[in-house]
Write an enzyme that holds these catalytic residues in place. Sequence first.
Site, PDB file in Angstrom:
ATOM      1  N   GLU A 151     -12.338  -2.167  12.435  1.00  0.00           N
ATOM      2  CA  GLU A 151     -12.415  -1.530  11.112  1.00  0.00           C
ATOM      3  C   GLU A 151     -13.615  -2.020  10.287  1.00  0.00           C
ATOM      4  O   GLU A 151     -14.298  -1.210   9.663  1.00  0.00           O
ATOM      5  CB  GLU A 151     -11.102  -1.794  10.368  1.00  0.00           C
ATOM      6  N   GLU A 192       0.811  -1.217   0.000  1.00  0.00           N
ATOM      7  CA  GLU A 192       0.000   0.000   0.000  1.00  0.00           C
ATOM      8  C   GLU A 192       0.852   1.278   0.000  1.00  0.00           C
ATOM      9  O   GLU A 192       0.637   2.184   0.793  1.00  0.00           O
ATOM     10  CB  GLU A 192      -0.953  -0.017   1.199  1.00  0.00           C
ATOM     11  N   ASP A 247      -8.381  -9.144   4.807  1.00  0.00           N
ATOM     12  CA  ASP A 247      -8.043  -7.977   5.634  1.00  0.00           C
ATOM     13  C   ASP A 247      -9.037  -7.802   6.778  1.00  0.00           C
ATOM     14  O   ASP A 247      -9.910  -6.935   6.708  1.00  0.00           O
ATOM     15  CB  ASP A 247      -8.053  -6.713   4.754  1.00  0.00           C
TER      16      ASP A 247
HETATM   17  C1  GCU Z   1      -6.006  -2.231   5.769  1.00  0.00           C
HETATM   18  C2  GCU Z   1      -6.408  -0.921   6.369  1.00  0.00           C
HETATM   19  C3  GCU Z   1      -5.314   0.094   6.263  1.00  0.00           C
HETATM   20  C4  GCU Z   1      -4.022  -0.479   6.847  1.00  0.00           C
HETATM   21  C5  GCU Z   1      -3.697  -1.816   6.217  1.00  0.00           C
HETATM   22  C6  GCU Z   1      -2.531  -2.523   6.871  1.00  0.00           C
HETATM   23  O1  GCU Z   1      -5.881  -2.108   4.387  1.00  0.00           O
HETATM   24  O2  GCU Z   1      -7.582  -0.453   5.754  1.00  0.00           O
HETATM   25  O3  GCU Z   1      -5.692   1.244   6.950  1.00  0.00           O
HETATM   26  O4  GCU Z   1      -2.976   0.403   6.668  1.00  0.00           O
HETATM   27  O5  GCU Z   1      -4.800  -2.674   6.327  1.00  0.00           O
HETATM   28  O6  GCU Z   1      -2.797  -3.475   7.601  1.00  0.00           O
HETATM   29  O7  GCU Z   1      -1.387  -2.166   6.673  1.00  0.00           O
END
Ligand code: GCU
Length: 691
Positions: free
Chosen positions: A408, A308, A380
């Site tokens: 979440e 990400e 997730d």
């Molecule tokens: C999910 C979450 C993110 C977080 C990511 C992670 O995608 O929505 O906010 O950063 O997990 O675990 O790194």
Amino acid sequence: MVETTYDDCWLRYDRVEETLRAAYRERLSHAYVSEGAPELGAVRAELRRGLEGMLGREPHLWQHPPRSVDSFLVIGHPEEMRPISETIDPEEAWDLADGGFLLRTVEWEGQECTVLTASSDRGLVYGTFHLLRLVATGEPIDDLDVCEEPANANRIVNHWDNPFRRSVERGYAGQSIFDWERLPDLRERYFDYARLLASVGIDGIVPNNVNTGIPPRSTANDAVAERAGWQLLKRENLEKLEALASVFRRYGIRTYLSINYAAPIRLGGLDTADPHDPEVQQWWQDKVDEIYEIVPDFGGFLVKADSEGQPGPYDYDRSHAEGANVLGEAFEGHDGRVWWRAFVYSEHDDRAVQAYEAFAHLDGEFHEKVTVQIKNGPIDFQQREPVSTLFGAMPETDLGCELQITGEYTGQGVHPTSHVPMWKEVLGFDTHADGEGTPVKDVLTERDGQGIAGVGIVGEDPNWTGNYLLQSNLYGFGRLCWNPDLSTEEITDEWVRQTFGHDEAVVDAVSEILLDSWQACIDYHTGGIGLMHMMYNGEKTLENHYDPAPWEWPEYHGATADGIGVDRTTDGSGYAAQYREPLTDFYDDPETCPEELLLFFHHLPWEYELEDGTTVIQRLYDDLYAGAAAVDELRERWLALEGQVDERRHRHVAERFDEHALQAKRWRDTLCEYFYEKSEIPDEHGRVPAG
Ligand code: GCU
């Protein structure tokens, strides 16, 4: 600085019933407590606070054995004090794992002693909280013979808090409690948080977000970069970290940091972060040595790399093992390690298969100072997921499990969804890694470099967790890390009694709410047979992950005119094939695949018949309705407690339930209408509007 008042959570120490008080006073009014270590200061303070609250008077603290009383409490290391060394075999105590303790009623020179001893200072802290919990839950303490050791060697909370900005990623309880601007000034709240964590056996905190280059998805400007988590590796911030660590250390909790893989460039001025570059290796070594000069009991690094938008070894064509090992080597000779996350995926193919593809073949290649931290499921933190295939795939690697304490996808700070039953399911799952009978909880407890991490839940809200009932998830997380064999019912009962007292009607109602909350959450969010990830995201707005939006990510549920679900069998995306046998066969066949995960593994016709004769589409409708109805019922149970729970907490939770009930219906209606639109098959009971 004026602190707002905030809740004591389960450490309320309310006065125990009159009928029990005398027996506890008899044993605990006099205490002889070692002064050997800073942790013992915390022990004495907690005894005073806890016993004063519960028994109505502070214990008398002695510096030698009190001879004028019939009975007293003694706390110290095995050979430190005569009432301990003369009654307990020192070997028995020294052999306990770090954090373990013995709590035993003995006779010593004509007096009755309650002895608490441990091989480590943190063990004495845990033992003290254990004893206080026995009193708070009304258990007898006249004839104790308790020997406890933590099952998991590492029990860590991962805060996704953005330092300086004080926002919390996926936090639903207000701002971050960690005030980096003001550190090294200490807040009372740090001490109370440390007490809460230590009371359930947590031994580590990572105070900053894994996303250290916040915000990962937008263009970082200078002002943002200035305040991002990667800055914490700067010397001036390490000094702030030590101030924080000094609080948590008193409770046996070690402090860690999330780091940015590009730190050698961003902070060190190098032109690469390639793990094979000698200058990079030296930079990490020097940085780790510097940290230990400042924070002598530093726990280690947590790393989100190549995920990400965060930098990582892929930037240099290196594997995750090569990437992690340069950090692992820097920890050689230090008592700390690297927690390297396996949460990676890219935008193509089936996301579920990706972490395994990136990591499984690297088994045996990670440095001994590296733990690979795996989320419980392959997607997730969904309402329910199958357990990640990686837990059964890397026997030569130290594995850690990452759970989410914050909610979440399970109703955030509003819905009081207990995660404890979900975690029990995960930890009990048989990976078959070493033949039948290799559950995840055993995979995690083979070596000292392993354990469980939980994504943090607390914030500045007076109730810490957004909804008072969600405090139970922090409590349950710690208790399960300590002992994964505790049942959901036991943990829930302990928490309710300490938090709301012993009125049986209240205990039953609150326990039932929590015990039924997870299934309700699954039903109204998913329809109960393996769908997931149908939430609203919205790239340009707040990524809320709260509202329903099944049209946003069709690849996750696979709904088309002919059917629904995703083919993840061996012939489909291949996810099922990543399990050990016989699990692959079991999931591959829709006849043996458990119904609760059916549509995760299979794309099936809408009118596919389930075991009880219901069709897939009808079951989805039914479960969505059942989930929303269950929330109404949970709400009713809570409302009926008016007058039996203090008004402040009652009203707060009741308001959350109002929103919860609406939101459950919003999910139900949105999903039902969407499934109807795709399938064109009406609900047998006529509840779903046609068109
Ligand atoms: C999910 C979450 C993110 C977080 C990511 C992670 O995608 O929505 O906010 O950063 O997990 O675990 O790194």
